[in-house]
Design an enzyme around this catalytic site. Structure first.
Site, PDB file in Angstrom:
ATOM      1  CG  HIS A  72     -29.917   1.906  18.649  1.00  0.00           C
ATOM      2  ND1 HIS A  72     -29.453   2.293  19.881  1.00  0.00           N
ATOM      3  CD2 HIS A  72     -28.868   2.038  17.804  1.00  0.00           C
ATOM      4  CE1 HIS A  72     -28.181   2.640  19.787  1.00  0.00           C
ATOM      5  NE2 HIS A  72     -27.801   2.510  18.537  1.00  0.00           N
ATOM      6  CE1 TYR A 203     -33.963   7.196  25.540  1.00  0.00           C
ATOM      7  CE2 TYR A 203     -34.297   9.429  26.331  1.00  0.00           C
ATOM      8  CZ  TYR A 203     -34.155   8.536  25.291  1.00  0.00           C
ATOM      9  OH  TYR A 203     -34.225   8.993  23.994  1.00  0.00           O
ATOM     10  N   PRO A 295     -35.828  17.596  24.640  1.00  0.00           N
ATOM     11  CG  PRO A 295     -33.560  17.702  25.205  1.00  0.00           C
ATOM     12  CD  PRO A 295     -34.851  18.460  25.325  1.00  0.00           C
ATOM     13  CE  LYS A 299     -41.531  10.793  19.193  1.00  0.00           C
ATOM     14  NZ  LYS A 299     -40.732   9.742  18.578  1.00  0.00           N
ATOM     15  CE1 TYR A 387     -36.919   7.526  22.632  1.00  0.00           C
ATOM     16  CE2 TYR A 387     -36.309   5.862  21.013  1.00  0.00           C
ATOM     17  CZ  TYR A 387     -35.958   6.884  21.867  1.00  0.00           C
ATOM     18  OH  TYR A 387     -34.640   7.280  21.966  1.00  0.00           O
TER      19      TYR A 387
HETATM   20  C1  PHB Z   1     -28.656  12.243  21.333  1.00  0.00           C
HETATM   21  O1  PHB Z   1     -28.016  11.231  21.006  1.00  0.00           O
HETATM   22  O2  PHB Z   1     -28.186  13.371  21.214  1.00  0.00           O
HETATM   23  C2  PHB Z   1     -30.016  12.083  21.919  1.00  0.00           C
HETATM   24  C3  PHB Z   1     -30.584  10.826  21.957  1.00  0.00           C
HETATM   25  C4  PHB Z   1     -31.853  10.674  22.512  1.00  0.00           C
HETATM   26  C5  PHB Z   1     -32.530  11.763  23.011  1.00  0.00           C
HETATM   27  C6  PHB Z   1     -31.969  13.032  22.960  1.00  0.00           C
HETATM   28  C7  PHB Z   1     -30.697  13.191  22.414  1.00  0.00           C
HETATM   29  O3  PHB Z   1     -33.764  11.600  23.567  1.00  0.00           O
END
Ligand code: PHB
Length: 393
Positions: A72, A203, A295, A299, A387
């Site tokens: 990505h 997000y 999460p 990280k 990130y």
């Molecule tokens: C996930 O795909 O499980 C995932 C992706 C991004 C995050 C947390 C979990 O910040």
């Protein structure tokens, strides 16, 4: 039984450490409480920083990740009914790969098994002994396996047994200092049989709470929404879940998330935690055994990998050059990246979640901050560097 490095825990940290040490001719034994199919199927997060990918590739572990993971080059922030892109690659020169943690585990276990590694599943009653500096005897790990008691003598013990493991609790209490923040919310996670809603992760910040649209494959999607950590997954019907996700993520221009059959539901709690020091005598901690992040910044596994990178270099210097200084500085070196990630994960969490004490004033501040990080080149670059993990520490 004897080995050079005794490793407790076969998660990403323990397995990767064992593999990297093997590539440098250093012997290890990995002891794991769970069985192989459990560790290969537990659902966790799935974002790999480029540095994590590079390390897995260099270690010869990247074939399936390259074939099945998705690279990505950006992600999106959704707020106030619109979506704004953070162009990771343009801003930093680095990308991320979405590849589930349990797939990384499968690749690591396969590599260890192919190398005839000493990897024992289903061990119990693990205890750590004689690792304090100045002692005359060598460190030992006692454990039970298949009905027998065993003792493993080693030069070093590395605790990679996660936040509930025995290793952190074995650190001398008088030296330890723990830092913690427990968040008053959790994430409700679902796995869905559907095509991706979007090419990139989303997000979302909404007055009803946070949501995240992630992916696992062209046919399986991973989605989350902020919930009460004490809620029960069974209390949420599929209809109620979709209504909540639509309310939080859909945009004013008519774009909607794509629904599908929900085949897995779970709720995870959220906390920030750091235990220092990460070493005592000949005992070292790596990954979740020493620190936890919420999460939101993706990280967790990347930090485990960065601890292992530091520890592998230090153990190599010890065995090949006879020097102790990198081992002595392990905590100091590892904690720089740990605290950077702790701050970033807390910051992302606070910017995107509905907090218990969020007044209308704070809600407007969250939106102002999102406007800023999606408008200012400098602010977007700072977010993107954190990130992808290219930020200087
Ligand atoms: C996930 O795909 O499980 C995932 C992706 C991004 C995050 C947390 C979990 O910040």
């Amino acid at each position: 039984m004897r080995t050079q490095v005794g490793i407790v825990g076969a998660g990403p940290a323990g397995l990767l450490l064992s593999h990297l040490l093997h590539l440098r001719g250093i012997e290890s034994v990995v002891l794991e409480a769970r069985n192989r199919s459990d560790i290969e199927s537990t659902i966790r997060a799935g974002v790999l920083e480029q540095g994590t990918m590079d390390l897995l590739n260099e270690a010869g572990l990247g074939a399936r990740m390259q074939a099945e993971g998705a690279v990505h080059h950006g992600f999106e922030l959704a707020f106030e009914g619109q979506r704004r892109r953070i162009a990771l690659t343009e801003l930093t020169g680095h990308s991320i790969t979405v590849y589930a943690q349990h797939e990384v585990i499968k690749d690591l276990v396969a590599a260890r098994v192919a190398a005839d590694a000493a990897l024992k599943f289903g061990v119990s009653d693990v205890s750590l002994h004689d690792f304090e500096s100045g002692g005359t005897s060598r460190p030992r790990i006692r454990y039970a396996h298949e009905g027998d008691r065993h003792e493993l003598e080693c030069d070093f013990i590395v605790g990679c047994d996660g936040s509930q493991g025995v290793a952190r609790g074995s650190m001398p209490q008088a030296q330890r200092h723990d830092y913690q923040r427990i968040y008053p919310f959790g994430w409700f996670g679902i796995l869905v049989e559907a095509p991706p809603s979007s090419n990139e992760l989303i997000y979302a910040r909404h007055d009803r709470g946070f949501a995240l649209i992630s992916t696992r494959s062209p046919t399986v999607q991973r989605m989350y929404f902020q919930c009460d950590p004490k809620d029960s997954a069974d209390a949420w019907s599929d209809d109620r879940i979709w209504a909540e996700l639509h309310a939080r993520v859909d945009t004013h221009d008519g774009w909607q998330i794509t629904e599908g059959r929900i085949f897995q539901k779970n709720i995870v709690g959220m906390r920030s935690f750091v235990s220092t020091p990460m070493q005592s005598g000949k005992l070292f901690l790596a990954g979740d055994a020493a620190h936890i992040v919420p999460p939101t910044g993706a990280k967790g596994m990347n930090l485990a990998v960065s601890d292992v990178r530091v520890l592998t270099a230090a153990l190599r210097a010890f065995y090949e050059e006879g020097t102790n200084d990198q081992l002595d500085r392990y905590t100091e070196t590892a904690l720089k990246r740990v605290w950077r990630a702790e701050h970033f994960s807390w910051w992302m969490t606070r910017m995107l979640h509905k907090l218990d004490d969020t007044s209308p004033f704070e809600q407007r501040l969250q939106v102002a901050e999102l406007e800023h990080v999606t408008t200012s080149h400098a602010a977007a670059t700072a977010l993107a560097e954190n990130y992808v993990g290219s930020v200087a520490v």
